[in-house]
Enzyme design. Structure first.
Site, short mmCIF file in Angstrom:
data_model
loop_
_atom_site.label_atom_id
_atom_site.label_comp_id
_atom_site.label_asym_id
_atom_site.label_seq_id
_atom_site.Cartn_x
_atom_site.Cartn_y
_atom_site.Cartn_z
N GLY A 34 41.46 56.45 -80.06
CA GLY A 34 40.33 56.47 -79.52
C GLY A 34 39.89 54.98 -79.22
N GLU A 35 38.47 54.82 -79.14
CA GLU A 35 38.02 53.35 -78.74
C GLU A 35 38.13 52.93 -77.49
OE1 GLU A 35 40.08 50.33 -81.09
OE2 GLU A 35 39.36 51.32 -83.11
N GLY A 36 38.84 53.97 -76.53
CA GLY A 36 39.03 53.72 -75.30
C GLY A 36 40.24 52.87 -75.22
#
Lengths: 322, 322
Positions: free
Chosen positions: A287-289
């Site tokens: 996640g987190e981009g």
């Protein structure tokens, strides 16, 4: 708005003259066409590529669906601000802008096993917040999220949209053990029972089973379309927001690419349903981009090839014989 | 030399403390371990990543195996020097050094359908040239090539090494039509007949069926091992040089990763034979080191994540419960 067919044609015409065999840059060529079509520019430009991360907290964490405590969501935002997270390093490596939005972390959503995640007003306001968040001249938008418990939310959304046995959408998230996986699956199943009969409308499904970062992401995807900003989706959670829009309108994601295929849950199946082909496939699930940002590195190179390469004429290179 | 097991252990220990769920960066984590093991450094460093491109000309072009004339090899070197090729743009995008080596372009190798590509002295000298070429403090080496006709050479090498129907190794290269593909396949078949009985020794196979850029690449891969420089292989042609070394010693490529899987010929099958898993899979088939360079962008991000991320302790982020 739809794709700019004139810009698309201009890119294809220039591509045919560049000093390389036709088609030899593979998907990089498609990416250049896609950028031009959705930026509406015959020469695609990436001057302000930016990763926007939306963060939210989730009432469903009370069901023991994550090995990390809810407080980690805020702690990770502080880590983002201090430059210590993976996404910071990837953005620095590729010179990508990075913005984080705290979506009322102190007010977790309702526990979806017992009530709706959001009331109507909050859901709409959060979508509107996401629409505003991407202002500022961004010309390539990567979308990411942070929120302990949100792979449970993503699983519930997919199960609600696609039906069948919910367990196939439930993954180990940040690293659940077998007992945790059972709790997570049970939570998704309970949520689907509680909200049964109210999931036919994708936006109502989003309100009941979603979360603030999901609603904001959906808003951002919509606003990017209106503002002609091509979008790079991250992994399992971001794609859940995209899936809601796709359920409303199958063409809603035409301006989006899947940055990567996540190792979480049934991401590969979901991307196939959405007609999205991932740029990167490296078994990531952070996640987190992070997956979107990695793909943005590739997309930058694709744009650089298209705009920077010489033509056969310019370079004095012989084109094919016959 | 073999991998530095102490450096490997140091990376795994640090990785376990970084602010992310264990394993969530997927292959990026493996890449950090690989870098450390082959650099022999507990903290992998990428300060001078460099793409080296070797260029050669091939007598077999007389058999009509490419739609481009042989003169394009030199013209493309001039395009490289002027910054107009795809590889220039990708190197600029990721801040990679770029070096090109002209390997006697005015003296094409012998036509492998009639004679050996190289005499013994030239083959050894070209390998030695490749060994020298990578000096200068490179800490991550991408290998690429330029040479009209060299996918025919690669196909002949694979067919010579692996046997069976040669046609499965013959692809359309820069874009052959059906007639050209027949000529190319016939050329590979004739070469295998002419050199039959002399292909059991991989180095003799390289001398007879290879080319200058292949020999230099083999030398560069060997020298990188001795100098503790991790290597990123490009596509179908570069992998042919790697395959020769692998036939000599199955551990010869342990310090190498496959940058990408090319759309040319049977690259996917060849990588499987060599035990190499590509970083990138985007249907490219350009050569010039373009696939290696794209992967080097990913590898830079992997190293940046490992070295730049904060630990749970440093960031004040709670680790997993229980």
């Amino acid at each position: 708005p739809g794709p700019d067919l004139g810009a698309e044609r201009a890119v294809r015409e220039r591509d045919a003259q560049l000093t390389k065999p036709p088609g030899s840059l593979g998907r990089l060529e498609d990416i250049a066409v896609w950028l031009a079509a959705w930026q509406g520019k015959p020469k695609p430009e990436i001057n302000r590529p930016t990763v926007c991360v939306f963060a939210g907290n989730h009432g469903v964490v009370a069901q023991g669906v994550s090995p990390y405590p809810q407080s980690v969501t805020r702690q990770m935002l502080e880590n983002f601000a201090a430059g210590g997270a993976a996404i910071n390093q990837i953005c620095a490596a590729y010179d990508l802008g990075f913005k984080v939005f705290d979506l009322a972390l102190d007010i977790p959503t309702g526990d979806i096993t017992q009530e709706a995640a959001l009331d109507e007003k909050s859901c709409v306001a959060t979508m509107a917040f996401g629409m505003e968040a991407i202002s500022g001249g961004i010309d390539l938008l990567g979308l990411g999220e942070m929120g302990i418990g949100n792979t449970t939310i993503a699983a519930a959304i997919y199960a609600g949209l696609y039906g069948g046995d919910p367990s196939r959408f439930v993954g180990r998230g940040t690293g659940l053990d077998d007992e945790g996986l059972k709790r997570k699956t049970a939570a998704v199943e309970r949520a689907l029972v509680i909200h049964a009969g109210h999931l036919a409308d994708p936006l109502e499904l989003l309100r009941r089973l979603g979360g603030r970062e999901i609603a904001a992401t959906a808003g951002a995807i919509l606003a990017a379309r209106l503002n002609r900003i091509p979008v790079v989706l991250d992994g399992y959670v971001i794609t859940a927001a995209a899936a809601v829009l796709h359920a409303l309108d199958p063409s809603a994601l035409d301006h989006c690419v899947a940055g990567h295929v996540s190792a979480e849950g049934a991401h590969r199946e979901v991307l196939e349903r959405l007609g999205l082909k991932p740029v990167i496939d490296l078994g990531m699930r952070l996640g987190e981009g992070s997956g979107a940002a990695l793909a943005m590195g590739v997309i930058k190179a694709a744009a650089a090839c298209h705009t920077g390469m010489a033509t056969f004429g310019q370079a004095g290179v012989s084109d094919r014989e016959g």
